[in-house]
Design an enzyme around this catalytic site. Structure first.
Site, PDB file in Angstrom:
ATOM      1  N   ASP A   7       1.304   9.652  14.122  1.00 37.84           N
ATOM      2  CA  ASP A   7       2.461   8.760  14.099  1.00 37.84           C
ATOM      3  C   ASP A   7       3.694   9.652  14.172  1.00 37.84           C
ATOM      4  O   ASP A   7       4.154  10.175  13.153  1.00 37.84           O
ATOM      5  CB  ASP A   7       2.468   7.914  12.832  1.00 37.84           C
ATOM      6  CG  ASP A   7       3.611   6.918  12.800  1.00 37.84           C
ATOM      7  OD1 ASP A   7       4.072   6.490  13.880  1.00 37.84           O
ATOM      8  OD2 ASP A   7       4.053   6.569  11.689  1.00 37.84           O
ATOM      9  N   GLU A  68       1.044   7.136  18.781  1.00 35.99           N
ATOM     10  CA  GLU A  68       1.868   5.966  19.047  1.00 35.99           C
ATOM     11  C   GLU A  68       2.825   6.264  20.197  1.00 35.99           C
ATOM     12  O   GLU A  68       3.438   7.329  20.247  1.00 35.99           O
ATOM     13  CB  GLU A  68       2.659   5.576  17.803  1.00 35.99           C
ATOM     14  CG  GLU A  68       3.406   4.263  17.984  1.00 35.99           C
ATOM     15  CD  GLU A  68       4.145   3.849  16.729  1.00 35.99           C
ATOM     16  OE1 GLU A  68       3.794   2.806  16.177  1.00 35.99           O
ATOM     17  OE2 GLU A  68       5.066   4.573  16.324  1.00 35.99           O
ATOM     18  N   ASP A 140       3.677   6.411   6.927  1.00 37.81           N
ATOM     19  CA  ASP A 140       3.453   7.218   8.138  1.00 37.81           C
ATOM     20  C   ASP A 140       2.014   7.714   8.199  1.00 37.81           C
ATOM     21  O   ASP A 140       1.414   7.771   9.279  1.00 37.81           O
ATOM     22  CB  ASP A 140       4.404   8.421   8.159  1.00 37.81           C
ATOM     23  CG  ASP A 140       5.842   8.017   7.991  1.00 37.81           C
ATOM     24  OD1 ASP A 140       6.491   7.709   8.995  1.00 37.81           O
ATOM     25  OD2 ASP A 140       6.307   7.987   6.837  1.00 37.81           O
TER      26      ASP A 140
END
Length: 157
Positions: A7, A68, A140
């Site tokens: 992430d 991501e 996160d």
């Protein structure tokens, strides 16, 4: 199959490592964050990410990496997150890995069946899939595990 989920972020980069065994059940191996101090010069922050990513990749040697996509960020964060992603992509390339990228709606859809699911629904799905008794903190790190699980779901054994 060992999968690393990432992430991306400049202040906090979440990572999560899972193994999927022959029974096709994911197992949590490691989860955490790479943090860079806010008042540190940008070049030094990117260097921290670069060096720490090498450590994670060397330690865990994933076969797959999910990350991501740069999807939606506040304009003030967009450039710094893009710079962090560039460092991540460079480091992955040096390890011979091309990441699979997923948008937030793809991750939500894969884990909850609904592309507009709440973050709490996604974190609940992470807990169920990995048989965890408590949520992963910070967000996160949990998001990175969601990305690793999504990568697994898109690449069944």
């Amino acid at each position: 199959m060992r999968i690393l989920g990432l992430d991306p972020g400049i202040a906090t980069l979440g990572f999560g490592v899972i193994d999927v065994n022959q029974g096709n059940l994911p197992e949590l191996l490691d989860v955490g964050v790479i943090q860079t101090p806010k008042k540190t010069p940008m070049g030094d922050r990117l260097k921290i990410i670069y060096e720490d990513m090498h450590v994670v990749l060397t330690q865990w040697q994933p076969q797959l990496v999910g990350m991501e996509k740069l999807f939606f960020y506040r304009m003030g964060n967009l450039i710094s997150v893009a710079q962090a992603r560039g460092v991540i992509l460079l480091t992955l390339s040096q390890h011979g890995i091309a990441p699979e990228e997923f948008s937030p709606p793809q991750i939500k859809q894969a884990l909850t069946g609904y592309g507009n699911a709440d973050k709490s629904d996604v974190h609940g799905a992470v807990m169920r899939e990995l048989n965890l008794s408590a949520p992963i903190k910070p967000d996160d790190a949990s998001d990175a595990l969601a990305i690793a699980l999504t990568c697994w779901m898109f690449n069944p054994m």
